[in-house]
Write a protein that holds these residues in place. Structure first.
Motif, PDB file in Angstrom:
ATOM      1  N   ALA A  52     -10.586  -4.436   5.264  1.00  0.00           N
ATOM      2  CA  ALA A  52     -10.304  -5.732   4.649  1.00  0.00           C
ATOM      3  C   ALA A  52     -10.677  -5.722   3.163  1.00  0.00           C
ATOM      4  CB  ALA A  52     -11.056  -6.829   5.382  1.00  0.00           C
ATOM      5  N   LYS A  53     -11.792  -5.086   2.840  1.00  0.00           N
ATOM      6  CA  LYS A  53     -12.203  -5.001   1.437  1.00  0.00           C
ATOM      7  C   LYS A  53     -11.186  -4.203   0.629  1.00  0.00           C
ATOM      8  CE  LYS A  53     -17.210  -5.574   1.455  1.00  0.00           C
ATOM      9  NZ  LYS A  53     -18.484  -4.974   1.032  1.00  0.00           N
ATOM     10  N   ARG A  54     -10.658  -3.134   1.205  1.00  0.00           N
ATOM     11  CA  ARG A  54      -9.646  -2.344   0.491  1.00  0.00           C
ATOM     12  C   ARG A  54      -8.428  -3.198   0.171  1.00  0.00           C
ATOM     13  NH1 ARG A  54      -9.646   3.454   3.687  1.00  0.00           N
ATOM     14  NH2 ARG A  54     -11.767   4.042   3.123  1.00  0.00           N
ATOM     15  N   LEU A  55      -7.985  -3.991   1.119  1.00  0.00           N
ATOM     16  CA  LEU A  55      -6.846  -4.882   0.865  1.00  0.00           C
ATOM     17  C   LEU A  55      -7.193  -5.913  -0.209  1.00  0.00           C
ATOM     18  CD1 LEU A  55      -5.503  -5.512   4.471  1.00  0.00           C
ATOM     19  CD2 LEU A  55      -4.483  -4.108   2.683  1.00  0.00           C
ATOM     20  N   ALA A  56      -8.395  -6.462  -0.141  1.00  0.00           N
ATOM     21  CA  ALA A  56      -8.813  -7.455  -1.134  1.00  0.00           C
ATOM     22  C   ALA A  56      -8.914  -6.829  -2.523  1.00  0.00           C
ATOM     23  CB  ALA A  56     -10.150  -8.070  -0.723  1.00  0.00           C
ATOM     24  N   ILE A  57      -9.416  -5.600  -2.586  1.00  0.00           N
ATOM     25  CA  ILE A  57      -9.505  -4.896  -3.870  1.00  0.00           C
ATOM     26  C   ILE A  57      -8.103  -4.664  -4.430  1.00  0.00           C
ATOM     27  CG2 ILE A  57     -10.124  -2.702  -4.966  1.00  0.00           C
ATOM     28  CD1 ILE A  57     -12.493  -2.603  -2.913  1.00  0.00           C
ATOM     29  N   ALA A  58      -7.179  -4.236  -3.571  1.00  0.00           N
ATOM     30  CA  ALA A  58      -5.804  -4.008  -4.019  1.00  0.00           C
ATOM     31  C   ALA A  58      -5.194  -5.299  -4.555  1.00  0.00           C
ATOM     32  CB  ALA A  58      -4.968  -3.449  -2.865  1.00  0.00           C
ATOM     33  N   ASP A  59      -5.398  -6.397  -3.856  1.00  0.00           N
ATOM     34  CA  ASP A  59      -4.912  -7.702  -4.334  1.00  0.00           C
ATOM     35  C   ASP A  59      -5.488  -8.011  -5.711  1.00  0.00           C
ATOM     36  OD1 ASP A  59      -3.195  -8.598  -2.335  1.00  0.00           O
ATOM     37  OD2 ASP A  59      -4.809  -9.556  -1.191  1.00  0.00           O
ATOM     38  N   ALA A  60      -6.778  -7.829  -5.849  1.00  0.00           N
ATOM     39  CA  ALA A  60      -7.457  -8.141  -7.110  1.00  0.00           C
ATOM     40  C   ALA A  60      -6.933  -7.261  -8.250  1.00  0.00           C
ATOM     41  CB  ALA A  60      -8.965  -7.976  -6.946  1.00  0.00           C
TER      42      ALA A  60
END
Length: 146
Positions: A52-60
């Motif tokens: 989930a953090k990887r997806l959030a980082i990609a979004d950011a």
């Protein structure tokens, strides 16, 4: 993800076959609740959080946030952000597809399970797209028929 000794290491072919079976299992999931249930069965809480953090980082990163802002927001290191950034530059096709589709159909932010937000349950599409991208022609045809 879990670490294991070399004695238990699978061959590349075995790994590919397992990933295809995982992709097939993921394609059967139809609802957010089914996806949440599958992820809870397959991943530990820390593994799901890591994805989930990887997806959030990609979004950011795509939204143009600076590394310092992402570090503060998601409690991750610059090294993790750099790896996700590299992943987006070199092979982020599946994630780009996911983001495009989310734009057309926003993911609800209601709680699915206590302590987890619904958005962490969308990584299977990314995994499937990466699997297809990494497959040879024969495997790609098999996956596309599913």
């Amino acid at each position: 993800m879990a670490k294991y000794a070399n004695v238990y290491r699978l061959s590349r072919r075995q790994q590919e076959e397992l990933l295809i079976k995982l992709a097939q299992a993921i394609t059967v999931v139809r609802t957010l609740e089914e996806a949440a249930s599958l992820i809870q069965d397959l991943l530990t809480k820390s593994e799901a959080t890591m994805l989930a953090k990887r997806l959030a980082i990609a979004d950011a990163l795509i939204d143009g946030l600076a590394y310092s802002q992402i570090t503060e927001l998601h409690k991750v290191s610059n090294g993790t952000i750099a790896r996700v950034s590299e992943w987006l530059r070199t092979s982020g096709r599946g994630y780009q597809l996911l983001r495009t589709r989310q734009g057309n159909h926003p993911i609800p932010t209601r709680k699915v399970r206590p302590g987890r937000r619904a958005t962490i349950y969308n990584w299977p599409l990314v995994a499937l797209e990466e699997l297809i991208a990494a497959s040879d022609d024969r495997q790609r045809r098999t996956l596309e028929q599913i």
